[in-house]
Design a protein around this motif. Structure first.
Motif, PDB file in Angstrom:
ATOM      1  N   LEU A 103       4.507  -2.844  -7.693  1.00  0.00           N
ATOM      2  CA  LEU A 103       4.548  -2.378  -9.075  1.00  0.00           C
ATOM      3  C   LEU A 103       3.330  -1.503  -9.371  1.00  0.00           C
ATOM      4  O   LEU A 103       2.200  -1.884  -9.083  1.00  0.00           O
ATOM      5  N   SER A 126      16.592 -13.185  -8.875  1.00  0.00           N
ATOM      6  CA  SER A 126      15.608 -12.405  -9.637  1.00  0.00           C
ATOM      7  C   SER A 126      16.299 -11.330 -10.458  1.00  0.00           C
ATOM      8  O   SER A 126      16.017 -11.148 -11.645  1.00  0.00           O
ATOM      9  N   ASP A 153      17.441  -8.529 -15.319  1.00  0.00           N
ATOM     10  CA  ASP A 153      16.343  -9.374 -14.861  1.00  0.00           C
ATOM     11  C   ASP A 153      16.539 -10.762 -15.462  1.00  0.00           C
ATOM     12  O   ASP A 153      16.608 -10.912 -16.681  1.00  0.00           O
ATOM     13  N   TRP A 213       6.595 -11.023 -11.565  1.00  0.00           N
ATOM     14  CA  TRP A 213       6.287  -9.646 -11.212  1.00  0.00           C
ATOM     15  C   TRP A 213       4.786  -9.399 -11.075  1.00  0.00           C
ATOM     16  O   TRP A 213       4.362  -8.405 -10.472  1.00  0.00           O
ATOM     17  N   GLY A 218       9.207  -5.429 -14.067  1.00  0.00           N
ATOM     18  CA  GLY A 218      10.161  -5.006 -13.039  1.00  0.00           C
ATOM     19  C   GLY A 218      11.191  -4.032 -13.595  1.00  0.00           C
ATOM     20  O   GLY A 218      11.421  -2.958 -13.025  1.00  0.00           O
ATOM     21  N   TYR A 254       4.052  -9.113  -7.455  1.00  0.00           N
ATOM     22  CA  TYR A 254       4.808  -8.182  -6.610  1.00  0.00           C
ATOM     23  C   TYR A 254       3.941  -6.959  -6.314  1.00  0.00           C
ATOM     24  O   TYR A 254       3.509  -6.256  -7.239  1.00  0.00           O
TER      25      TYR A 254
END
Length: 413
Positions: A232, A197, A220, A226, A245, A229
């Motif tokens: 964030l 990642s 990245d 993302w 990200g 995720y």
């Protein structure tokens, strides 16, 4: 036309356009940046428009270096930092929160291992495993595992992680897979190929090469989703998800923690990167020749270098990498003091750095791993007599001759 990496690195600045027709991106040392319209300043601050707001978050010179690293790693973007450790710490601080769990290789650079101790004191859990087998990583995973971290080739014992196997574990589980590519550099390996990642670099090492600048980076690869995720923040979920990200890393990591790469060091690193492929080919050749020389020495009990058939991950390294790197280590027999070996060398410099144009060596257990204690060193397979050698670009014959004369001198004693 598809051009070789060495050509693309050399002409990266010109491809983006350089002020006044210069062949290198010039130094930009301004701390602040002004705009004719207040609305433009606001748009840049809010991430709706590209631009610069304050030197702590970067400048045109470091941005040019970031573009170069992005090119090398075939990534979608890069954030630069003052050091490699700043890149690691800032990335984890930006993406983790208390209660999260991280799995990492137990064969790590000493300062990185120290950081994981600190991370646990801040409320995150960390499990260190033998990452040369992905099964060990799999067994350590938990529902709250957010991240897996490993190096390509471990410093200093040169273990090669099961990079492909770990990638196959992380991708379907939505776990951020971070690979430190410092020792291999993008010339020998691109972690994107195994599903990474994020890619970390200590730019101070092979990419700079000249031992005259400190720097770090996180890139990245564009492979991680993302949008799924959980850590964030909503304010950074704007624009293409592939940028979310890095945006949070730049804001919560670089901006808030302040580990900013200076324009001067960014310029030196970018210039050093132009000869990356030439230097890495030479250091790999030198490392193999010295490793083969050391295997023949009676006062040496073990040699650790992925390019040797005796290395446990030799076959894996040959499959993954375009070369075996410029770092090796070796252990002396009982009764042969590593300090005496180093003092007998005439050309090799006793120094803590690595990835330099000059060959450097040190007694690992007595220096960079001394603070962690003998028990921890044993868990990382670091023998008390271990000597780490970072090969430079000297003539191969001169380096081999230096090790041969040193051991000949010690044998006579």
């Amino acid at each position: 036309m598809t051009r070789d990496l060495s050509t693309r690195i050399l002409h990266a600045d010109r491809a983006a356009g350089i002020e006044h027709g210069a062949t290198h991106k010039p130094l930009h040392v301004a701390t602040g940046y002004g705009y004719e319209r207040t609305a433009d300043l606001v748009s840049v601050f809010q991430g709706e428009k590209s631009g610069y707001v304050y030197g702590r978050q970067g400048n045109p010179t470091t941005a040019a270096l970031e573009a170069k690293v992005t090119l090398m790693e075939e990534a979608v973007g890069t954030v630069s930092f003052a050091t490699g450790m700043a890149a690691i710490v800032s990335t984890m601080m930006a993406l983790l929160k208390a209660g999260d769990h991280v799995v990492a290789s137990r064969f790590l650079f000493g300062n990185t291992a120290s950081w994981f101790n600190t991370l646990q004191q801040m409320g995150c859990e960390a499990t260190l495993v033998d990452a040369t087998d992905a099964k060990n990583v799999e067994q350590a995973l938990r529902p709250n595992t957010r991240m897996v971290f490993t190096e390509t080739i471990a410093n200093p014992r040169t273990q090669v992680a099961d990079l492909e196997g770990i990638g196959k574990l992380c991708t379907p589980r939505g776990i951020v897979y971070i690979v430190d590519n410092t020792l291999t550099t993008p010339h020998l390996f691109r972690p994107k190929a195994v599903g990474a990642s994020l890619v970390i670099h200590s730019l101070s090492k092979g990419i700079c090469g000249h031992g005259n600048a400190l720097g770090g980076s996180v890139s990245d690869t564009g492979l991680f989703d993302w949008d799924k995720y959980p850590n964030l923040l909503p304010v950074y979920r704007k624009g293409p998800p592939t940028a979310w990200g890095l945006l949070q890393i730049r804001k919560k990591g670089l901006r808030d923690l302040g580990g900013t790469l200076s324009a001067e060091h960014g310029h030196r690193i970018a210039t050093g990167a132009e000869t990356l492929t030439l230097r890495m080919d030479r250091t790999c050749a030198n490392a193999l020749a010295v490793a083969q020389c050391l295997e023949k020495q009676p006062l040496v009990s073990k040699v650790h270098y992925p390019g040797l058939a005796s290395h446990a991950q030799h076959e894996r390294a040959g499959k993954l990498f375009g070369g075996f790197g410029g770092l090796l280590s070796f252990e002396t027999v009982d009764g042969c003091d590593p300090n005496d070996v180093l003092d007998a060398l005439q050309l090799v410099i006793k120094s803590s750095h690595l990835g330099d144009n000059r060959t450097l060596a040190l007694p690992a257990a007595r220096t960079i791993f001394w603070e962690m204690g003998q028990e921890m060193r044993q868990s990382m397979d670091i023998a008390e007599s271990l000597i780490r050698v970072s090969l430079g670009i000297e003539a191969t014959a001169d380096l081999v001759a230096d090790f041969e004369q040193a051991f000949a001198k010690l044998t006579k004693k």
